[in-house]
Structures are given as C-alpha cells and as structure tokens.
Design an enzyme around this catalytic site. Structure first.
Site, PDB file in Angstrom:
ATOM      1  N   ALA A  64       0.999  -1.031   0.234  1.00  0.00           N
ATOM      2  CA  ALA A  64       0.126  -0.082  -0.150  1.00  0.00           C
ATOM      3  C   ALA A  64       0.962   1.219   0.013  1.00  0.00           C
ATOM      4  O   ALA A  64       2.012   1.190   0.652  1.00  0.00           O
ATOM      5  CB  ALA A  64      -0.892  -0.130   1.331  1.00  0.00           C
ATOM      6  N   GLY A 109       0.872  -5.178   0.982  1.00  0.00           N
ATOM      7  CA  GLY A 109      -0.397  -5.378  -0.012  1.00  0.00           C
ATOM      8  C   GLY A 109       0.217  -5.951  -1.413  1.00  0.00           C
ATOM      9  O   GLY A 109      -0.667  -6.614  -1.824  1.00  0.00           O
ATOM     10  N   GLU A 112       0.036  -9.535  -0.548  1.00  0.00           N
ATOM     11  CA  GLU A 112      -1.582 -10.047  -0.373  1.00  0.00           C
ATOM     12  C   GLU A 112      -2.212 -10.217  -1.639  1.00  0.00           C
ATOM     13  O   GLU A 112      -3.023 -10.728  -2.058  1.00  0.00           O
ATOM     14  CB  GLU A 112      -1.978  -8.818   0.647  1.00  0.00           C
ATOM     15  CG  GLU A 112      -1.516  -9.003   2.197  1.00  0.00           C
ATOM     16  CD  GLU A 112      -2.111  -7.941   2.798  1.00  0.00           C
ATOM     17  OE1 GLU A 112      -1.732  -6.823   2.397  1.00  0.00           O
ATOM     18  OE2 GLU A 112      -2.665  -8.143   3.792  1.00  0.00           O
ATOM     19  N   GLU A 132       4.394  -4.831   7.448  1.00  0.00           N
ATOM     20  CA  GLU A 132       3.639  -3.727   7.825  1.00  0.00           C
ATOM     21  C   GLU A 132       3.799  -3.560   9.294  1.00  0.00           C
ATOM     22  O   GLU A 132       3.599  -2.539  10.054  1.00  0.00           O
ATOM     23  CB  GLU A 132       2.022  -4.296   7.877  1.00  0.00           C
ATOM     24  CG  GLU A 132       1.318  -4.121   6.550  1.00  0.00           C
ATOM     25  CD  GLU A 132       1.726  -5.518   5.614  1.00  0.00           C
ATOM     26  OE1 GLU A 132       2.379  -6.289   6.136  1.00  0.00           O
ATOM     27  OE2 GLU A 132       0.828  -5.808   4.556  1.00  0.00           O
TER      28      GLU A 132
HETATM   29  N1  CAA Z   1       4.466   3.193  -0.589  1.00  0.00           N
HETATM   30  C1  CAA Z   1       4.864   4.461  -1.054  1.00  0.00           C
HETATM   31  N2  CAA Z   1       6.175   4.708  -1.372  1.00  0.00           N
HETATM   32  C2  CAA Z   1       7.008   3.740  -1.478  1.00  0.00           C
HETATM   33  C3  CAA Z   1       6.716   2.217  -0.899  1.00  0.00           C
HETATM   34  C4  CAA Z   1       5.389   2.329  -0.673  1.00  0.00           C
HETATM   35  N3  CAA Z   1       4.789   0.748  -0.292  1.00  0.00           N
HETATM   36  N4  CAA Z   1       7.693   1.692  -1.323  1.00  0.00           N
HETATM   37  C5  CAA Z   1       8.635   2.320  -1.706  1.00  0.00           C
HETATM   38  N5  CAA Z   1       8.173   3.416  -1.929  1.00  0.00           N
HETATM   39  C6  CAA Z   1       8.991   4.784  -2.402  1.00  0.00           C
HETATM   40  C7  CAA Z   1      10.448   5.089  -1.531  1.00  0.00           C
HETATM   41  O1  CAA Z   1       9.742   6.100  -0.479  1.00  0.00           O
HETATM   42  C8  CAA Z   1      11.102   5.672  -2.429  1.00  0.00           C
HETATM   43  O2  CAA Z   1      10.598   7.023  -2.619  1.00  0.00           O
HETATM   44  P1  CAA Z   1      11.416   8.344  -2.928  1.00  0.00           P
HETATM   45  O3  CAA Z   1      12.332   8.003  -4.155  1.00  0.00           O
HETATM   46  O4  CAA Z   1      10.618   9.541  -3.133  1.00  0.00           O
HETATM   47  O5  CAA Z   1      12.318   8.286  -1.777  1.00  0.00           O
HETATM   48  C9  CAA Z   1      11.044   4.909  -3.803  1.00  0.00           C
HETATM   49  O6  CAA Z   1       9.835   4.362  -3.507  1.00  0.00           O
HETATM   50  C10 CAA Z   1      12.039   3.833  -3.857  1.00  0.00           C
HETATM   51  O7  CAA Z   1      12.169   3.062  -2.712  1.00  0.00           O
HETATM   52  P2  CAA Z   1      13.348   2.888  -1.937  1.00  0.00           P
HETATM   53  O8  CAA Z   1      14.427   4.019  -2.327  1.00  0.00           O
HETATM   54  O9  CAA Z   1      13.170   2.355  -0.857  1.00  0.00           O
HETATM   55  O10 CAA Z   1      14.030   1.530  -3.039  1.00  0.00           O
HETATM   56  P3  CAA Z   1      14.831   0.339  -2.409  1.00  0.00           P
HETATM   57  O11 CAA Z   1      15.116  -0.399  -3.654  1.00  0.00           O
HETATM   58  O12 CAA Z   1      16.147   0.789  -1.470  1.00  0.00           O
HETATM   59  O13 CAA Z   1      13.950  -0.526  -1.564  1.00  0.00           O
HETATM   60  C11 CAA Z   1      11.605  -1.592  -0.973  1.00  0.00           C
HETATM   61  C12 CAA Z   1      12.739  -1.150  -2.167  1.00  0.00           C
HETATM   62  C13 CAA Z   1      12.385  -2.671  -0.252  1.00  0.00           C
HETATM   63  C14 CAA Z   1      10.461  -2.095  -1.393  1.00  0.00           C
HETATM   64  C15 CAA Z   1      11.543  -0.455   0.102  1.00  0.00           C
HETATM   65  O14 CAA Z   1      11.136   0.705  -0.441  1.00  0.00           O
HETATM   66  C16 CAA Z   1      10.638  -0.868   1.084  1.00  0.00           C
HETATM   67  O15 CAA Z   1      10.663  -1.372   1.996  1.00  0.00           O
HETATM   68  N6  CAA Z   1       9.244  -0.098   0.704  1.00  0.00           N
HETATM   69  C17 CAA Z   1       8.099  -0.621   1.751  1.00  0.00           C
HETATM   70  C18 CAA Z   1       7.679  -1.934   1.892  1.00  0.00           C
HETATM   71  C19 CAA Z   1       6.539  -1.884   2.551  1.00  0.00           C
HETATM   72  O16 CAA Z   1       6.519  -1.565   4.122  1.00  0.00           O
HETATM   73  N7  CAA Z   1       5.327  -2.256   2.406  1.00  0.00           N
HETATM   74  C20 CAA Z   1       3.988  -2.400   3.449  1.00  0.00           C
HETATM   75  C21 CAA Z   1       3.193  -1.196   3.064  1.00  0.00           C
HETATM   76  S1  CAA Z   1       1.869  -1.177   3.996  1.00  0.00           S
HETATM   77  C22 CAA Z   1       0.671  -2.068   3.339  1.00  0.00           C
HETATM   78  O17 CAA Z   1       0.776  -2.743   2.389  1.00  0.00           O
HETATM   79  C23 CAA Z   1      -0.598  -2.345   4.136  1.00  0.00           C
HETATM   80  C24 CAA Z   1      -1.397  -3.557   3.607  1.00  0.00           C
HETATM   81  O18 CAA Z   1      -1.603  -4.717   4.302  1.00  0.00           O
HETATM   82  C25 CAA Z   1      -2.498  -3.155   2.693  1.00  0.00           C
END
Ligand code: CAA
Length: 259
Positions: A64, A109, A112, A132
């Site tokens: 998400a 998500g 999921e 999460e």
């Molecule tokens: N939402 C919004 N933005 C996101 C994102 C997300 N889920 N995941 C990554 N981004 C953004 C980063 O903030 C970054 O933005 P900026 O360039 O503006 O800084 C860009 O995408 C690139 O990300 P990274 O620099 O972090 O890239 P990376 O290759 O170093 O890492 C990653 C990739 C491992 C996917 C890391 O970005 C990450 O851990 N993302 C979040 C994963 C996460 O926590 N997901 C769960 C979300 S909550 C959810 O899903 C609830 C549910 O159950 C429905």
C-alpha cells in the site's frame, strides 16, 4: 483501461492484469479502485479463460502507498480502508484460474495481491513478506488470513510478527510460491500455464469454487457443496464433450468450449 491497472487478453483467452505505477507499484487508493474494476471485468468477460497478475519485470508491488496512508487519520481510514480488502476479495473470487507472476519485491499489499491468485510463480530474485508491523500496523488486505491459510499459523506468525522477507527459494519451501523461474521467464511460464487452464473445461470454475468455498466450511457441509457442484457439471457442454471424447479417442483429447 485504468491509469495504473490495465487488462489485455491474448488469442488463447489468457488475460494479463498489469500493474504499472512506477517506481514501486505502490497501491494507492486509485489503484485499489482500478483493481476492483479489473476484477469485475475479468469475472464477466467470457473471452477470458485464465488470468495472469503481473507487476512488470522489475517489481511486483511494494505494498500500500505509505506516503498516502501517512496523512490519513482514523476516521478517513475507517471510511475507506475496507476498499482494498473488497478489491482483493473480488480478485480472489474471479471464477477462473489466476496466476501471479512475481518479479522482485512482493511486500505488504503486494504479497497480499499475489495471495489472491490460485498460484504464485516467482522469479529467483523475488522477495516476499508482510512488513506492515515495521510501520506500526498489521496486514490489512488478507495477510493475516490468506497467508495463514496457505503457509500455516507458525510461518504466518513469523512473517507478520517479524516483518521480514523470504527469498524465492524459502517461499517455495514454505508453500508461499508454487514455482521458481529465472526473472526473464517467469511471466512467460505463467502465461504458458494459464493457456493450458484457459483451454480447460467449465468445470474448472466448479473446482475453484468447491476448494475455495469448501475450505471455509465444516467437512459435511463442504462435501455437500462438492456434490452440488459435481452435479452442476452435468449442465455444461464441456461435460458431454469430455466424456464423448474419452469414449471415442481416450483420455486428454477433448476440445472444450468453456460452457
Ligand atoms: N509506498 C509509497 N512509497 C514507496 C513504497 C510504498 N509502499 N515503497 C517504496 N516507496 C518509495 C520510496 O519511499 C522511495 O521514494 P523516494 O524516491 O521518493 O524516496 C521509492 O519508492 C524507492 O524506494 P527505495 O528507495 O526504498 O527503494 P529500495 O530499492 O532501496 O527498497 C523496498 C525497495 C524494499 C521495496 C523498500 O522501498 C520498502 O521497504 N518499501 C516499503 C515496503 C512496505 O513496508 N510495504 C508495506 C506497505 S503497508 C501495506 O501494504 C498495508 C497493507 O497490508 C494493505
């Protein structure tokens, strides 16, 4: 169709639901709504025999949209938070065989979303998880339920409590994914398999319903559901085609019409 979610169907009846929201395919509320629309289209379109869910060659989905959620208060999320769950339910209920082709990350998500499919084919560079908890929330689109039903309580607790990721091989070992391929072939292999299902009989719908709905029932009720659906197969053209073909030509040669 949508800005971030498109559906295209090939000449074999395999539809690809493509998620495309650079850079990480983060699922914002517009994506939730477009996924719901795509699920309705894939359900209704008789030209579609099977579905591949794909996020493209680099990433399946990072979950998400955290930047959108960051600004939302309780009331706002309470009013809209169920929309993602509803869209994913609609995807899980598509009455056709669905395969998620996972390149790169499938997190939160994103994991999921893959869990809504009947099968998950992963690239050997895939990483899956439910991070999460690291954000101070829990999975909200099936991660505590579909994941648990798939890999069991203990593995689900490890993933959900710890917020860590598993690579493709570990995901295969715990049953979170079904096949592992090279990154360049995972989508094609999913499409190939989907073509075989798209050429299958209408009874595949009955089989999916019997397994997915039956598993939520007690055994006696589930067996009665099976009997009802087994009997319903006799109302299909494909039942006659399948049995006539067997008697005339032996097993596995029927040309089904998905009716
Ligand atoms: N939402 C919004 N933005 C996101 C994102 C997300 N889920 N995941 C990554 N981004 C953004 C980063 O903030 C970054 O933005 P900026 O360039 O503006 O800084 C860009 O995408 C690139 O990300 P990274 O620099 O972090 O890239 P990376 O290759 O170093 O890492 C990653 C990739 C491992 C996917 C890391 O970005 C990450 O851990 N993302 C979040 C994963 C996460 O926590 N997901 C769960 C979300 S909550 C959810 O899903 C609830 C549910 O159950 C429905």
């Amino acid at each position: 169709m949508g800005e971030f979610v498109s559906v295209s169907t090939d000449e074999h009846g395999v539809a690809t639901l493509r998620l495309d929201r650079a850079p990480m395919n983060a699922l914002n509320s517009q994506v939730w709504s477009e996924l719901g629309d795509a699920a309705a289209q894939l359900t209704d379109d008789d030209a579609v025999g099977a579905v591949v869910l794909w996020g493209g060659p680099k990433i399946f989905a990072a979950g998400a949209d955290i930047k959108q959620m960051q600004g939302m208060d309780f009331q706002e999320f309470f009013a809209h938070g169920g929309a993602l769950q509803q869209a994913f339910d609609a995807l899980a209920r598509i009455p056709k065989v669905t395969i998620a082709a996972v390149n790169g990350y499938a997190l939160g998500g994103g994991c999921e979303l893959a869990l809504t499919a009947d099968f998950r084919y992963a690239a050997d560079n895939a990483k899956l998880g439910q991070p999460e908890i690291l954000l101070g929330v829990i999975p909200g689109a099936g991660g505590t339920q579909r994941l648990t039903r798939l890999v069991g309580v203990q593995r689900a607790k490890e993933l959900v409590y710890g917020g860590g990721m598993v690579d493709a091989q570990e995901a295969l070992a715990i049953g979170l994914v079904d096949r592992v391929f090279g990154p360049d072939e995972v989508y094609e292999r999913a499409v190939e398999a989907a073509r075989r299902y798209a050429a299958g009989p209408y009874a595949l719908r009955m089989a999916k319903k019997a397994i997915d709905e039956g598993r939520e029932l007690d055994l006696d009720s589930a067996l009665r559901l099976e009997t009802t659906l087994f009997t319903a197969c006799f109302a299909t053209e494909d039942r006659r085609i399948g049995m006539d073909s067997f008697v005339a030509n032996g097993p596995g040669k029927a040309a089904f019409v998905r009716r």
